[in-house]
Motif scaffolding. Structure first.
Motif: not given
Length: 159
Positions: A70-86
């Protein structure tokens, strides 16, 4: 090492064309000792099962793993699109978070900087690229939280 739990009627239903060494019925008929057992693998499995019990069993590990990933997916899904889950959210792994960034150069920079902070093995598979963080059972919760904090900091500095 494989542990098999199978109903008795299924043991007898196997095809006779399969070599004896590959039939579960052979092992059942011989008390699981048809050939030399993989003693090291059995010992390792024993240690892992004891460790799992000491952690509170599978239900506790599941709760812990949900928090860690959850910590990791929260960082990935922060909303700004900087990280994009595959992987689409309903199909994501609880053991391996995968993501991409705007371009490969930024991903390489992320890997280099993360390695300097003690995070290793985050580069994705060599044939598909991207990034991957594993949160296997033995990975401490603090490690996943620290990686998520690094990801958030990297986003602030480079986003």
């Amino acid at each position: 090492m494989t542990a098999v739990i199978v109903r008795e009627e299924l043991l007898r239903a196997g095809s006779a064309d399969i070599p004896a060494i590959f039939q579960y019925r052979t092992y059942a008929d011989n008390g699981s000792l048809y050939n030399t057992p993989p003693v090291h693998a059995i010992y390792m499995m024993k240690l892992m099962l004891e460790w799992t019990a000491r952690q509170g069993g599978i239900p506790e590990l599941e709760k812990r793993n949900e928090r860690k990933i959850g910590f990791l997916y929260e960082a990935i899904d922060a909303g700004d699109g900087f990280y994009r889950g595959i992987v689409e959210k309903p199909y994501r792994s609880m053991m391996n978070a995968t993501w991409r960034m705007a371009d490969e150069a930024l991903e390489k920079r992320f890997v280099l900087e993360s390695e300097r902070e003690g995070f290793v093995g985050l580069a994705g598979h060599r044939s598909v690229g991207g990034l991957r963080a594993s949160a296997y059972n033995a990975v401490p919760e603090a490690a996943c939280k620290a990686l998520a904090e690094f990801m958030n900091d990297f986003r602030r500095r480079c986003g």
